[in-house]
Scaffold this active site. Structure first.
Site, PDB file in Angstrom:
ATOM      1  N   ASP A   1      31.848  35.459  42.738  1.00  0.00           N
ATOM      2  CA  ASP A   1      32.095  34.694  41.513  1.00  0.00           C
ATOM      3  C   ASP A   1      32.462  33.235  41.787  1.00  0.00           C
ATOM      4  O   ASP A   1      33.211  32.615  41.022  1.00  0.00           O
ATOM      5  CB  ASP A   1      33.207  35.365  40.669  1.00  0.00           C
ATOM      6  CG  ASP A   1      32.860  36.799  40.324  1.00  0.00           C
ATOM      7  OD1 ASP A   1      31.666  37.090  40.159  1.00  0.00           O
ATOM      8  OD2 ASP A   1      33.789  37.619  40.239  1.00  0.00           O
ATOM      9  N   GLU A   2      31.922  32.689  42.836  1.00  0.00           N
ATOM     10  CA  GLU A   2      32.212  31.292  43.193  1.00  0.00           C
ATOM     11  C   GLU A   2      31.353  30.323  42.385  1.00  0.00           C
ATOM     12  O   GLU A   2      31.624  29.114  42.379  1.00  0.00           O
ATOM     13  CB  GLU A   2      31.932  31.046  44.691  1.00  0.00           C
ATOM     14  CG  GLU A   2      32.742  31.896  45.659  1.00  0.00           C
ATOM     15  CD  GLU A   2      32.029  33.197  46.028  1.00  0.00           C
ATOM     16  OE1 GLU A   2      31.062  33.560  45.329  1.00  0.00           O
ATOM     17  OE2 GLU A   2      32.450  33.844  46.994  1.00  0.00           O
ATOM     18  N   GLY A   3      30.295  30.856  41.763  1.00  0.00           N
ATOM     19  CA  GLY A   3      29.362  29.988  41.039  1.00  0.00           C
ATOM     20  C   GLY A   3      27.999  29.938  41.728  1.00  0.00           C
ATOM     21  O   GLY A   3      27.261  28.961  41.587  1.00  0.00           O
ATOM     22  N   LYS A   4      27.652  31.025  42.447  1.00  0.00           N
ATOM     23  CA  LYS A   4      26.352  31.061  43.154  1.00  0.00           C
ATOM     24  C   LYS A   4      25.194  30.926  42.178  1.00  0.00           C
ATOM     25  O   LYS A   4      24.207  30.262  42.458  1.00  0.00           O
ATOM     26  CB  LYS A   4      26.205  32.389  43.926  1.00  0.00           C
ATOM     27  CG  LYS A   4      27.238  32.593  45.003  1.00  0.00           C
ATOM     28  CD  LYS A   4      27.124  33.964  45.626  1.00  0.00           C
ATOM     29  CE  LYS A   4      27.507  35.095  44.709  1.00  0.00           C
ATOM     30  NZ  LYS A   4      28.924  35.124  44.301  1.00  0.00           N
TER      31      LYS A   4
ATOM     32  N   ASP B   1      36.721  20.805  37.761  1.00  0.00           N
ATOM     33  CA  ASP B   1      37.243  20.453  36.430  1.00  0.00           C
ATOM     34  C   ASP B   1      38.414  21.357  36.047  1.00  0.00           C
ATOM     35  O   ASP B   1      39.327  20.931  35.336  1.00  0.00           O
ATOM     36  CB  ASP B   1      36.123  20.570  35.371  1.00  0.00           C
ATOM     37  CG  ASP B   1      35.439  21.937  35.397  1.00  0.00           C
ATOM     38  OD1 ASP B   1      35.096  22.413  36.508  1.00  0.00           O
ATOM     39  OD2 ASP B   1      35.262  22.547  34.328  1.00  0.00           O
TER      40      ASP B   1
ATOM     41  N   GLN C   1      27.907  38.627  45.830  1.00  0.00           N
ATOM     42  CA  GLN C   1      29.268  38.810  46.367  1.00  0.00           C
ATOM     43  C   GLN C   1      29.660  37.607  47.247  1.00  0.00           C
ATOM     44  O   GLN C   1      29.186  36.520  47.001  1.00  0.00           O
ATOM     45  CB  GLN C   1      29.380  40.142  47.130  1.00  0.00           C
ATOM     46  CG  GLN C   1      29.272  41.381  46.238  1.00  0.00           C
ATOM     47  CD  GLN C   1      27.859  41.821  45.945  1.00  0.00           C
ATOM     48  OE1 GLN C   1      27.044  41.941  46.838  1.00  0.00           O
ATOM     49  NE2 GLN C   1      27.547  42.082  44.688  1.00  0.00           N
TER      50      GLN C   1
ATOM     51  N   GLY D   1      27.091  39.681  39.170  1.00  0.00           N
ATOM     52  CA  GLY D   1      26.929  39.114  37.836  1.00  0.00           C
ATOM     53  C   GLY D   1      26.911  37.605  37.997  1.00  0.00           C
ATOM     54  O   GLY D   1      27.908  37.017  38.394  1.00  0.00           O
ATOM     55  N   HIS D   2      25.761  36.997  37.771  1.00  0.00           N
ATOM     56  CA  HIS D   2      25.614  35.559  37.987  1.00  0.00           C
ATOM     57  C   HIS D   2      25.350  34.873  36.651  1.00  0.00           C
ATOM     58  O   HIS D   2      24.400  35.211  35.948  1.00  0.00           O
ATOM     59  CB  HIS D   2      24.468  35.289  38.975  1.00  0.00           C
ATOM     60  CG  HIS D   2      24.732  35.863  40.335  1.00  0.00           C
ATOM     61  ND1 HIS D   2      23.839  35.806  41.363  1.00  0.00           N
ATOM     62  CD2 HIS D   2      25.818  36.509  40.840  1.00  0.00           C
ATOM     63  CE1 HIS D   2      24.362  36.380  42.440  1.00  0.00           C
ATOM     64  NE2 HIS D   2      25.555  36.836  42.135  1.00  0.00           N
TER      65      HIS D   2
ATOM     66  N   GLY E   1      33.712  42.740  32.960  1.00  0.00           N
ATOM     67  CA  GLY E   1      34.648  42.177  31.977  1.00  0.00           C
ATOM     68  C   GLY E   1      36.105  42.243  32.430  1.00  0.00           C
ATOM     69  O   GLY E   1      37.002  41.814  31.702  1.00  0.00           O
TER      70      GLY E   1
ATOM     71  N   ASN F   1      25.905  45.189  40.909  1.00  0.00           N
ATOM     72  CA  ASN F   1      27.339  44.871  40.984  1.00  0.00           C
ATOM     73  C   ASN F   1      27.518  43.354  40.830  1.00  0.00           C
ATOM     74  O   ASN F   1      28.572  42.892  40.424  1.00  0.00           O
ATOM     75  CB  ASN F   1      27.970  45.374  42.302  1.00  0.00           C
ATOM     76  CG  ASN F   1      27.177  45.012  43.551  1.00  0.00           C
ATOM     77  OD1 ASN F   1      26.044  44.558  43.472  1.00  0.00           O
ATOM     78  ND2 ASN F   1      27.774  45.218  44.709  1.00  0.00           N
TER      79      ASN F   1
HETATM   80  P1  GDP Z   1      28.603  34.002  40.785  1.00  0.00           P
HETATM   81  O1  GDP Z   1      28.776  35.474  40.740  1.00  0.00           O
HETATM   82  O2  GDP Z   1      29.005  33.404  42.093  1.00  0.00           O
HETATM   83  O3  GDP Z   1      27.243  33.548  40.345  1.00  0.00           O
HETATM   84  O4  GDP Z   1      29.647  33.419  39.730  1.00  0.00           O
HETATM   85  P2  GDP Z   1      29.875  33.950  38.224  1.00  0.00           P
HETATM   86  O5  GDP Z   1      28.743  33.482  37.387  1.00  0.00           O
HETATM   87  O6  GDP Z   1      30.214  35.387  38.199  1.00  0.00           O
HETATM   88  O7  GDP Z   1      31.237  33.183  37.853  1.00  0.00           O
HETATM   89  C1  GDP Z   1      31.318  31.794  37.897  1.00  0.00           C
HETATM   90  C2  GDP Z   1      31.711  31.300  36.489  1.00  0.00           C
HETATM   91  O8  GDP Z   1      32.096  29.949  36.567  1.00  0.00           O
HETATM   92  C3  GDP Z   1      30.552  31.338  35.517  1.00  0.00           C
HETATM   93  O9  GDP Z   1      31.070  31.614  34.238  1.00  0.00           O
HETATM   94  C4  GDP Z   1      29.977  29.920  35.574  1.00  0.00           C
HETATM   95  O10 GDP Z   1      29.354  29.536  34.365  1.00  0.00           O
HETATM   96  C5  GDP Z   1      31.238  29.126  35.784  1.00  0.00           C
HETATM   97  N1  GDP Z   1      31.102  27.884  36.570  1.00  0.00           N
HETATM   98  C6  GDP Z   1      30.349  27.639  37.683  1.00  0.00           C
HETATM   99  N2  GDP Z   1      30.604  26.391  38.159  1.00  0.00           N
HETATM  100  C7  GDP Z   1      31.538  25.853  37.341  1.00  0.00           C
HETATM  101  C8  GDP Z   1      32.242  24.603  37.316  1.00  0.00           C
HETATM  102  O11 GDP Z   1      32.084  23.730  38.177  1.00  0.00           O
HETATM  103  N3  GDP Z   1      33.155  24.433  36.309  1.00  0.00           N
HETATM  104  C9  GDP Z   1      33.383  25.359  35.363  1.00  0.00           C
HETATM  105  N4  GDP Z   1      34.274  25.097  34.414  1.00  0.00           N
HETATM  106  N5  GDP Z   1      32.755  26.542  35.351  1.00  0.00           N
HETATM  107  C10 GDP Z   1      31.849  26.795  36.338  1.00  0.00           C
HETATM  108  P1  IMO Z   2      28.954  38.391  42.408  1.00  0.00           P
HETATM  109  O1  IMO Z   2      27.571  38.407  43.030  1.00  0.00           O
HETATM  110  C1  IMO Z   2      33.080  39.766  42.526  1.00  0.00           C
HETATM  111  C2  IMO Z   2      33.771  43.750  44.231  1.00  0.00           C
HETATM  112  C3  IMO Z   2      34.292  44.850  43.320  1.00  0.00           C
HETATM  113  C4  IMO Z   2      35.085  45.676  44.310  1.00  0.00           C
HETATM  114  C5  IMO Z   2      34.237  45.600  45.572  1.00  0.00           C
HETATM  115  C6  IMO Z   2      33.307  46.794  45.765  1.00  0.00           C
HETATM  116  O2  IMO Z   2      28.953  38.255  40.927  1.00  0.00           O
HETATM  117  O3  IMO Z   2      29.815  37.403  43.104  1.00  0.00           O
HETATM  118  P2  IMO Z   2      31.077  47.607  44.605  1.00  0.00           P
HETATM  119  O4  IMO Z   2      30.761  47.858  43.162  1.00  0.00           O
HETATM  120  O5  IMO Z   2      30.216  46.593  45.252  1.00  0.00           O
HETATM  121  O6  IMO Z   2      31.170  48.863  45.395  1.00  0.00           O
HETATM  122  O7  IMO Z   2      32.587  47.016  44.574  1.00  0.00           O
HETATM  123  O8  IMO Z   2      33.476  44.414  45.457  1.00  0.00           O
HETATM  124  N1  IMO Z   2      32.517  43.085  43.789  1.00  0.00           N
HETATM  125  C7  IMO Z   2      32.477  41.843  43.298  1.00  0.00           C
HETATM  126  N2  IMO Z   2      33.468  40.972  42.999  1.00  0.00           N
HETATM  127  N3  IMO Z   2      31.782  39.407  42.360  1.00  0.00           N
HETATM  128  C8  IMO Z   2      30.777  40.258  42.688  1.00  0.00           C
HETATM  129  O9  IMO Z   2      29.490  39.885  42.677  1.00  0.00           O
HETATM  130  C9  IMO Z   2      31.106  41.550  43.133  1.00  0.00           C
HETATM  131  N4  IMO Z   2      30.384  42.638  43.502  1.00  0.00           N
HETATM  132  C10 IMO Z   2      31.262  43.555  43.914  1.00  0.00           C
HETATM  133  O10 IMO Z   2      35.097  44.339  42.294  1.00  0.00           O
HETATM  134  O11 IMO Z   2      36.316  45.069  44.601  1.00  0.00           O
HETATM  135 MG    MG Z   3      29.723  36.937  39.574  1.00  0.00          MG
END
Ligand code: GDP
Ligand code: IMO
Ligand code: MG
Length: 434
Positions: free
Chosen positions: A18-21, A337, A228, A45-46, A306, A43
């Protein structure tokens, strides 16, 4: 720096996911011929936001919003076909027809893998990672046991029947006899459903290993999108609180069959604070009002489940490990930000464990459970409202607040890796190249 890509560019998570990939992949994908997912499953969610429209991608690479690049789900990915079909259909409903290829070697998540995931989480108790309950550990385990089912198998009914029986029987026995749980999935229903999924997905399924190699030889550009992050990598992360695949850049070769060579560019996506959805030690975790504030402002709630994400201060022990094991050529630093307007920014640069200082993450679970962060404090930067975000996005790096630039220089120096991409908002254009 321009946004021109090397022939092979990899984008992976440097922390706990969830770093913003998704955002960073989408930013570069328009200049790429192929965007390839190479591990993990739904698993992941981007989130990608373009022109105010928000898209949540789970299997499909984050290049799908452009017309040009081909989206590829390669062999290292595990697929829930029912959910993939839903994902394709929801994109079509939004006017996007995915140009998608799926490796015939990608393994299938079966309904009993989801039942097994639930049983495993209960069984593992304190040692569970808090899985997304998408069947990820069981599907990768079945692959390693060698009774897994590949997506290509459902196109060959006789082979599928033969394999399904073995895989189904094994999982049923474990659920009912080892765990003593109810198992009411009917093998004939599964067979019929999966053959139907095969009919729907048939046109997408190819030998991606050969097809991608041919395109590679024609000098086409590839963007590999990780799921991940490093700390969830099954070998290098905080095992057993990890996922079940390798999430680091080295997995690209295994997960696609494309060799890595000196053309590589490896972008590590790191958030300027950290979040964790699920269970594990988390040395820099913050609680109470401070964490509520960050969670709300940063919208830190799981894209897939969620669940509220746990949040904490930036951890340079973690980030240095990610730079080392991935071989990052640069960092994309996100969510700057969100920290704006905070007076004092804390950064963890080592751990204290049983009175000793650690600069590297210990492999020992016993030790990491006891790790306390040693913090450095830096001056924060002024609050960035929407107008200033838009202005800086247009004008570039020099227009960032001075304290923020100092913070970036400081981190680059500490981790010995340049921060070349700076994200100051969730939208595609709120990205600064340096
Ligand atoms: P991913 O799994 O690494 O693709 O990251 P996620 O999409 O799960 O979570 C990243 C969240 O941060 C998403 O809701 C993006 O829309 C949001 N996001 C990404 N970059 C930025 C940023 O620079 N600022 C803000 N405010 N939100 C960002
Ligand atoms: P993205 O690609 C954040 C976490 C789960 C759990 C562990 C193992 O959006 O960054 P699993 O269902 O893979 O067996 O769960 O890994 N996890 C994530 N956490 N972002 C993800 O994907 C994740 N995919 C799995 O919460 O701790
Ligand atoms: Mg994610």
């Amino acid at each position: 720096m321009s946004d021109t890509l090397n022939q092979l560019t990899t984008i992976v998570g440097a922390q706990w996911g969830d770093e913003g990939k998704g955002k960073i992949t989408d930013y570069f994908a328009g200049n790429s011929d192929y965007v390839v997912r190479f591990q993990g499953g739904n698993n992941a969610g981007h989130t990608v936001i373009v022109n105010g429209n928000e898209y949540h991608l789970h299997h499909i690479p984050s290049g799908v919003l452009y017309k040009h690049p081909v989206s590829v789900i390669s062999n290292g990915v595990v697929i829930n076909p029912k959910e993939l079909i839903n994902e394709i259909n929801s994109l079509i409903d939004k006017g996007i027809t995915p140009n998608l290829k799926i490796s015939d070697r990608a393994h299938l998540i079966m309904p009993y893998h989801i039942v097994m995931d639930e049983c495993l989480t209960l069984h593992q108790g304190e040692l569970a990672a808090g899985s997304t309950k998408r069947g990820i550990a069981p599907v990768y385990a079945d692959k390693a046991y060698r009774h897994g089912i590949r997506i290509g198998d459902i196109l060959e009914p006789a082979i599928f029947e033969e394999k399904l029986k073995r895989s189904y029987d094994f999982n049923k026995k474990v659920v009912t006899q080892a765990f003593g749980k109810k198992f009411d999935l009917d093998i004939n229903d599964i067979y019929t459903d999966y053959v139907e999924y095969g009919n729907i997905l048939n046109d997408y399924i190819i030998d991606t290993q050969v097809a991608l190699y041919k395109e590679y030889k024609l000098n086409k550009t590839f963007l590999f999108e990780g799921a991940q992050g490093m700390t969830l990598d099954v070998d290098h992360g905080l095992y057993p609180h990890t996922t079940s695949s390798n999430t680091i850049a080295g997995q690209v070769n295994v997960g696609t069959g494309i060799e890595f060579n000196d053309k590589k560019r490896i972008i590590g996506v790191a958030k300027c604070y950290v979040s964790r959805v699920g269970v594990s030690p988390f040395p820099t975790e913050i609680n109470g009002e401070e964490s509520d504030f960050l969670r709300q402002k940063g919208k830190e709630f799981g894209t897939t489940t969620g669940r509220p994400r746990r949040v904490g201060h930036l951890d340079l022990v973690q980030l240095k490990q990610a730079v080392r094991v991935n071989g990052f050529t640069e960092i994309a630093f996100t969510k700057l930000d969100i920290l704006s307007g905070i007076k004092e920014i804390k950064i963890c640069d080592s751990y204290q464990i049983l009175g000793k200082k650690y600069d590297e993450t210990p492999g020992s679970l016993g030790k990491i459970r006891l790790a306390k962060p040693n913090y450095i404090s830096m001056e924060g930067w002024e609050s960035m409202d929407q107008a200033s975000i838009e202005k800086i996005s247009k004008k570039g790096f020099d227009f960032l607040p001075n304290a923020l630039k100092e913070y970036i220089y400081f981190i680059e120096d500490k981790i010995n890796c340049p921060i070349k991409i700076i994200s100051i908002g969730p939208q595609r254009h709120q990205t600064i190249l340096r």
